[in-house]
Design an enzyme around this catalytic site. Structure first.
Site, short mmCIF file in Angstrom:
data_model
loop_
_atom_site.label_atom_id
_atom_site.label_comp_id
_atom_site.label_asym_id
_atom_site.label_seq_id
_atom_site.Cartn_x
_atom_site.Cartn_y
_atom_site.Cartn_z
N TYR A 1 0.83 -1.21 0.00
CA TYR A 1 0.00 0.00 0.00
C TYR A 1 0.86 1.25 0.00
O TYR A 1 0.61 2.20 -0.76
CB TYR A 1 -0.92 -0.02 1.21
CG TYR A 1 -1.87 1.15 1.30
CD1 TYR A 1 -3.00 1.22 0.50
CD2 TYR A 1 -1.63 2.19 2.19
CE1 TYR A 1 -3.88 2.28 0.58
CE2 TYR A 1 -2.50 3.27 2.29
CZ TYR A 1 -3.63 3.30 1.48
OH TYR A 1 -4.49 4.38 1.56
N CYS A 2 1.90 1.27 0.85
CA CYS A 2 2.78 2.44 0.93
C CYS A 2 3.46 2.69 -0.41
O CYS A 2 3.58 3.83 -0.86
CB CYS A 2 3.84 2.23 2.01
SG CYS A 2 3.18 2.16 3.69
N MET A 3 3.91 1.62 -1.05
CA MET A 3 4.58 1.74 -2.34
C MET A 3 3.65 2.35 -3.37
O MET A 3 4.05 3.23 -4.15
CB MET A 3 5.06 0.37 -2.79
CG MET A 3 5.87 0.36 -4.07
SD MET A 3 6.65 -1.24 -4.36
CE MET A 3 5.21 -2.30 -4.43
#
Length: 434
Positions: A227-229
């Protein structure tokens, strides 16, 4: 011999005196230089802080003056992706009640929020579309429908809100590569696909592009790397497109959202997904980490979900601000906590973890400084009721000839039913305490 000896002693004493005097003078000079350097650095630091504070205050009051300048919604259309639940669903209702033509993209308009939105409007001013952002054919079909509808109703595409997103909670070795591909395909490539397809309409009407990102795109969280990526990529995409689209007078902004308790982070759903990922992991990985580690990992993240804010009205209000403001900012934060945490990315890497963990327990303090939109507990029901009521008024349909004054009165009535105080959205600012 004695006079010579005395002379030698005097010379030695003289040299020693000069030597110690030189050393003492050097020490004094070093102290003075050190003090001068310290004072100079101190003055520079406080000058810098004072300058930043003054500029921040100027920017704050300038933004306040600009925020009072909003566009009239009549004749303007907004496309929102991911309207099945959460931000997209609430934003679609809000913008509909404000008078915008809304196209709500859903995975399936016949279930969940899509079904609710489909039953709201009788004047075809809130249209639900089957629009999976990972499906190029569905995106193309939505473009064909919207372009025809805009032309038939004499509307302009004012804004696109790239909101659709999914999340995966897992460490790298717990999940498959396909999980990362799914998250990237929805959160990042989905936004690229929609933007690229609808770019001709944005260029034609000089609209605006709103990317719903996250603090996870600025500071990465362990166990949430996929998700962060994807959100890092969204932030980079928005910054690049802002420069590319400037020649077409298309504005691009990013919504940096804090964590909110939406359907995407439902604890039961997250637990189910994490358990599935763990079951799909290889036996070697399961033996290396152990069931005890995975259970602790899962429980820690489930516990963290309970600390997320359930006031999604903050995020919805920020998106609405980006849509309705005449002058749009490059980046919006959904809350004071979000803006404060965003400063963590400027810290040394080894300090960032401590900084992030510190703010996990700051809700009780930061709630003293909340301001802006505060929805009623049953805001969704009130909003739906008001939407159904407003669908009866032809004054808010796209082809209406009612006066602006009448339109304004109806909008005020809807707004008063949703918020506790007058609608004055205050953007998060470190130096602003109401």
């Amino acid at each position: 011999m004695q006079p010579m000896r005395n002379s030698i002693v005097k010379v030695i004493c003289g040299w020693l005196t000069l030597y110690f005097a030189y050393k003492l003078l050097a020490v004094i000079m070093r102290v003075e230089i050190f003090e001068y350097v310290i004072l100079t650095l101190g003055r520079c630091f406080f000058t810098f802080v004072f300058t930043v504070a003054v500029l921040k205050y100027i920017d704050y009051f300038y933004e306040r003056s600009q925020k009072s300048k909003t566009v009239h919604p009549q004749g303007k259309a907004v496309l929102i992706t991911g309207c099945d639940t959460g931000f997209g669903f609430e934003t679609a209702l809000r913008l509909y009640c404000m008078g915008f033509q809304v196209y709500a993209g859903c995975l399936d308009p016949k279930i969940n929020g899509g079904l609710t939105l489909s039953s709201v409007d009788k004047n075809n001013r809130l249209v639900t579309l089957t629009m999976d952002v990972t499906n190029a054919e569905q995106v193309d079909n939505a473009y064909q429908f919207i372009s025809s509808h805009l032309e038939a109703k004499n509307l302009s595409l004012w804004a696109i809100v790239n909101n659709a997103g999914v999340c995966s909670w897992s460490e790298l070795e717990f999940c498959s590569t396909e999980t990362y591909q799914k998250v990237l395909n929805t959160n990042t490539l989905g936004a690229v696909r929609v933007t690229k397809t609808f770019l001709p309409l944005l260029k034609q009407f000089q609209g605006r592009l709103i990317m719903v990102s996250s603090l996870a795109g600025l500071l990465s969280y362990p166990g949430l790397t996929a998700y962060c990526m994807s959100k890092h990529a969204i932030a980079a995409l928005a910054d690049g497109l802002r420069k590319e689209f400037s020649k077409w007078n298309i504005s691009v902004t990013t919504i940096e959202s804090a964590g909110y308790r939406t359907a995407m982070v439902n604890s039961q759903k997250v637990k189910h997904d994490m358990d599935n990922n763990w079951k799909m992991a290889s036996k070697c990985v399961q033996e290396e980490y152990g069931e005890e580690y995975f259970t602790a990992f899962r429980n820690a993240h489930i516990k963290r979900l309970s600390s997320l804010s359930d006031n999604i009205g903050q995020a919805v209000d920020t998106i609405v601000t980006a849509v309705e403001s005449e002058y749009i900012r490059d980046r919006y934060y959904t809350s004071l906590k979000a803006e404060m945490r965003a400063f963590g990315r400027f810290l040394p890497q080894e300090w960032q973890d401590i900084f992030m963990l510190t703010f996990e327990s700051f809700d009780s303090v930061l709630c003293r400084f909340k301001f802006g939109f505060q929805p009623e507990p049953d805001a969704r029901n009130v909003l739906l009721a008001k939407a159904n009521e407003m669908s009866e008024f032809n004054s808010l349909s796209a082809d209406s000839d009612f006066t602006v004054q009448k339109d304004h009165e109806i909008l005020l009535e809807a707004t008063d039913a949703l918020i506790k105080s007058q609608k004055c959205i205050q953007e998060s600012c470190l130096w602003y305490i109401p």
